[in-house]
Design a protein around this motif. Structure first.
Motif, PDB file in Angstrom:
ATOM      1  N   PRO A  95      34.551  15.188  80.976  1.00 31.95           N
ATOM      2  CA  PRO A  95      34.246  16.539  81.451  1.00 31.95           C
ATOM      3  C   PRO A  95      33.669  17.445  80.366  1.00 31.95           C
ATOM      4  CG  PRO A  95      36.405  15.852  82.219  1.00 31.95           C
ATOM      5  CD  PRO A  95      35.957  14.820  81.237  1.00 31.95           C
ATOM      6  N   ASP A  96      33.998  17.163  79.075  1.00 30.28           N
ATOM      7  CA  ASP A  96      33.472  17.998  77.999  1.00 30.28           C
ATOM      8  C   ASP A  96      32.044  17.639  77.608  1.00 30.28           C
ATOM      9  OD1 ASP A  96      33.790  15.629  76.640  1.00 30.28           O
ATOM     10  OD2 ASP A  96      35.476  16.296  75.425  1.00 30.28           O
ATOM     11  N   GLY A  97      31.450  16.669  78.305  1.00 28.88           N
ATOM     12  CA  GLY A  97      30.060  16.312  78.053  1.00 28.88           C
ATOM     13  C   GLY A  97      29.863  15.095  77.184  1.00 28.88           C
ATOM     14  N   LEU A  98      30.914  14.582  76.556  1.00 31.28           N
ATOM     15  CA  LEU A  98      30.788  13.376  75.734  1.00 31.28           C
ATOM     16  C   LEU A  98      30.458  12.178  76.625  1.00 31.28           C
ATOM     17  CD1 LEU A  98      31.036  11.885  73.025  1.00 31.28           C
ATOM     18  CD2 LEU A  98      33.454  11.544  73.564  1.00 31.28           C
ATOM     19  N   ARG A  99      29.433  11.460  76.245  1.00 29.19           N
ATOM     20  CA  ARG A  99      28.984  10.316  77.039  1.00 29.19           C
ATOM     21  C   ARG A  99      29.000   9.057  76.183  1.00 29.19           C
ATOM     22  NH1 ARG A  99      25.682   9.749  81.605  1.00 29.19           N
ATOM     23  NH2 ARG A  99      24.688   7.701  81.756  1.00 29.19           N
ATOM     24  N   ALA A 100      29.402   7.945  76.783  1.00 31.23           N
ATOM     25  CA  ALA A 100      29.362   6.648  76.122  1.00 31.23           C
ATOM     26  C   ALA A 100      28.701   5.649  77.064  1.00 31.23           C
ATOM     27  CB  ALA A 100      30.768   6.182  75.745  1.00 31.23           C
ATOM     28  N   ASP A 101      27.758   4.909  76.522  1.00 35.64           N
ATOM     29  CA  ASP A 101      27.071   3.862  77.284  1.00 35.64           C
ATOM     30  C   ASP A 101      27.429   2.519  76.660  1.00 35.64           C
ATOM     31  OD1 ASP A 101      25.656   5.665  79.019  1.00 35.64           O
ATOM     32  OD2 ASP A 101      24.332   6.112  77.344  1.00 35.64           O
ATOM     33  N   LEU A 102      27.964   1.620  77.472  1.00 34.96           N
ATOM     34  CA  LEU A 102      28.417   0.323  76.982  1.00 34.96           C
ATOM     35  C   LEU A 102      27.700  -0.802  77.716  1.00 34.96           C
ATOM     36  CD1 LEU A 102      31.096   2.386  77.409  1.00 34.96           C
ATOM     37  CD2 LEU A 102      32.172   0.557  76.103  1.00 34.96           C
ATOM     38  N   ASP A 176      47.326   4.860  65.450  1.00 37.39           N
ATOM     39  CA  ASP A 176      47.637   4.916  64.033  1.00 37.39           C
ATOM     40  C   ASP A 176      46.732   5.939  63.356  1.00 37.39           C
ATOM     41  OD1 ASP A 176      48.062   1.327  63.993  1.00 37.39           O
ATOM     42  OD2 ASP A 176      49.500   2.935  64.418  1.00 37.39           O
ATOM     43  N   ALA A 177      47.063   6.246  62.082  1.00 34.77           N
ATOM     44  CA  ALA A 177      46.323   7.296  61.381  1.00 34.77           C
ATOM     45  C   ALA A 177      44.870   6.903  61.212  1.00 34.77           C
ATOM     46  CB  ALA A 177      46.980   7.570  60.029  1.00 34.77           C
ATOM     47  N   GLY A 178      44.593   5.881  60.399  1.00 31.95           N
ATOM     48  CA  GLY A 178      43.246   5.382  60.242  1.00 31.95           C
ATOM     49  C   GLY A 178      42.268   6.459  59.842  1.00 31.95           C
ATOM     50  N   ALA A 179      41.005   6.280  60.296  1.00 32.78           N
ATOM     51  CA  ALA A 179      39.956   7.276  60.066  1.00 32.78           C
ATOM     52  C   ALA A 179      39.551   7.836  61.400  1.00 32.78           C
ATOM     53  CB  ALA A 179      38.757   6.620  59.380  1.00 32.78           C
ATOM     54  N   ALA A 180      39.767   9.121  61.602  1.00 32.43           N
ATOM     55  CA  ALA A 180      39.495   9.742  62.887  1.00 32.43           C
ATOM     56  C   ALA A 180      38.288  10.643  62.785  1.00 32.43           C
ATOM     57  CB  ALA A 180      40.706  10.547  63.350  1.00 32.43           C
ATOM     58  N   ALA A 181      37.552  10.736  63.893  1.00 32.61           N
ATOM     59  CA  ALA A 181      36.392  11.623  63.962  1.00 32.61           C
ATOM     60  C   ALA A 181      36.406  12.307  65.298  1.00 32.61           C
ATOM     61  CB  ALA A 181      35.091  10.846  63.779  1.00 32.61           C
ATOM     62  N   GLY A 182      36.596  13.625  65.337  1.00 36.52           N
ATOM     63  CA  GLY A 182      36.609  14.370  66.586  1.00 36.52           C
ATOM     64  C   GLY A 182      35.203  14.555  67.101  1.00 36.52           C
ATOM     65  N   ASP A 183      34.985  14.279  68.383  1.00 32.99           N
ATOM     66  CA  ASP A 183      33.680  14.454  68.987  1.00 32.99           C
ATOM     67  C   ASP A 183      33.494  15.846  69.537  1.00 32.99           C
ATOM     68  OD1 ASP A 183      32.075  11.765  69.170  1.00 32.99           O
ATOM     69  OD2 ASP A 183      34.177  11.264  69.405  1.00 32.99           O
ATOM     70  N   ALA A 189      40.406  17.343  73.434  1.00 37.22           N
ATOM     71  CA  ALA A 189      39.055  16.879  73.162  1.00 37.22           C
ATOM     72  C   ALA A 189      39.079  15.398  72.801  1.00 37.22           C
ATOM     73  CB  ALA A 189      38.451  17.694  72.023  1.00 37.22           C
ATOM     74  N   ALA A 190      37.958  14.715  72.993  1.00 34.56           N
ATOM     75  CA  ALA A 190      37.889  13.292  72.701  1.00 34.56           C
ATOM     76  C   ALA A 190      37.928  13.064  71.201  1.00 34.56           C
ATOM     77  CB  ALA A 190      36.604  12.713  73.289  1.00 34.56           C
ATOM     78  N   VAL A 191      38.795  12.140  70.769  1.00 34.88           N
ATOM     79  CA  VAL A 191      38.928  11.787  69.360  1.00 34.88           C
ATOM     80  C   VAL A 191      38.680  10.292  69.219  1.00 34.88           C
ATOM     81  CG1 VAL A 191      40.507  11.629  67.402  1.00 34.88           C
ATOM     82  CG2 VAL A 191      40.521  13.658  68.852  1.00 34.88           C
ATOM     83  N   LEU A 192      37.787   9.944  68.299  1.00 35.21           N
ATOM     84  CA  LEU A 192      37.481   8.552  68.001  1.00 35.21           C
ATOM     85  C   LEU A 192      38.314   8.142  66.798  1.00 35.21           C
ATOM     86  CD1 LEU A 192      35.742   6.104  68.725  1.00 35.21           C
ATOM     87  CD2 LEU A 192      33.940   7.042  67.265  1.00 35.21           C
ATOM     88  N   ASN A 193      39.283   7.268  67.012  1.00 37.93           N
ATOM     89  CA  ASN A 193      40.274   6.929  65.999  1.00 37.93           C
ATOM     90  C   ASN A 193      40.135   5.463  65.611  1.00 37.93           C
ATOM     91  OD1 ASN A 193      43.043   5.908  65.081  1.00 37.93           O
ATOM     92  ND2 ASN A 193      43.348   8.123  65.053  1.00 37.93           N
ATOM     93  N   PHE A 194      40.069   5.197  64.289  1.00 37.78           N
ATOM     94  CA  PHE A 194      39.999   3.840  63.760  1.00 37.78           C
ATOM     95  C   PHE A 194      41.300   3.536  63.020  1.00 37.78           C
ATOM     96  CE2 PHE A 194      35.617   2.924  64.667  1.00 37.78           C
ATOM     97  CZ  PHE A 194      35.016   4.163  64.721  1.00 37.78           C
ATOM     98  N   SER A 195      41.773   2.297  63.116  1.00 36.08           N
ATOM     99  CA  SER A 195      43.016   1.905  62.454  1.00 36.08           C
ATOM    100  C   SER A 195      42.961   0.420  62.124  1.00 36.08           C
ATOM    101  CB  SER A 195      44.225   2.215  63.357  1.00 36.08           C
ATOM    102  OG  SER A 195      44.118   1.506  64.579  1.00 36.08           O
TER     103      SER A 195
END
Length: 204
Positions: A95-102, A176-183, A189-195
């Motif tokens: 709904p916030d406009g973030l789009r992902a194409d897979l 997990d904590a990892g490296a996160a990047a807020g979109d 809001a959508a958060v892209l989290n790596f762990s």
């Protein structure tokens, strides 16, 4: 033969000749090419019936938090475990406009989970590109998750990790904590989290 008789014969013969010519034109006229211009899907109907395949299926839905899902495939072979799809594409829009194409060579839908596998590529509207062997997308909430290793090209560099999770911040407490990047900013809001063994190569 007198002129009058010739005229009488011509009155009979000329209409007959004209009728014969018209009949010949209809019999040997070139067929209409209208049918050749109609697009048809190149589908082997006999093979589809024999193999029990569904050609070009599409599934659309909306998660509980408003994300739109559209799943398409070139074909699906039904099976006891939900079937297997080939040449799969998933469009995912929050709904916030973030789009992902897979896109992936294989995939399926079972028990509220869309699974893409066989080498998945995901691109987001925020400038990320990710490659992973498998991604799961939930149909009840806007969560995308990869647990079998991921390589990501970010706007600021390159990331490799064992796991990736894209989810609303409010429901991402179990990541997990990892490296996160807020979109995007804000609660939920959508958060892209790596762990799981995160490695970042920063490229300013």
């Amino acid at each position: 033969m007198s002129r009058t008789r010739i005229v009488r014969w011509l009155r009979v013969l000329l209409p007959l000749v004209a009728l014969a010519m018209l009949s010949t034109m209809f019999l040997f006229s070139r067929g209409s090419d209208v049918e050749s211009r109609i697009p048809y899907a190149e589908v082997d109907a006999q093979a589809a019936a024999r193999d029990n395949r569904i050609v070009a299926p599409e599934y659309s839905g909306v998660t509980g938090d408003g994300a739109q899902l559209t799943l398409r495939a070139a074909q699906v072979t039904p099976g006891g475990s939900g079937g297997a799809a080939g040449d799969v594409a998933l469009d995912w829009l929050r709904p916030d406009g973030l789009r992902a194409d897979l896109t992936a060579p294989e995939g399926g839908l079972l028990d509220g989970l869309v699974r893409l596998e066989g080498g998945v590529r995901m691109t987001t509207s925020s400038g990320w590109q990710l490659d992973t062997p498998q991604i799961d997308a939930r149909t009840d909430t806007s969560v995308l998750q990869a647990n079998r290793g991921v390589e990501a090209q970010a706007p600021f560099g390159r990331i490799t990790a064992g796991r990736m999770r894209l989810a609303p911040a409010a429901t991402d407490a179990d990541a997990d904590a990892g490296a996160a990047a807020g979109d995007s900013a804000g609660d939920g809001a959508a958060v892209l989290n790596f762990s799981d063994g995160v490695r970042l190569i920063y490229q300013p």
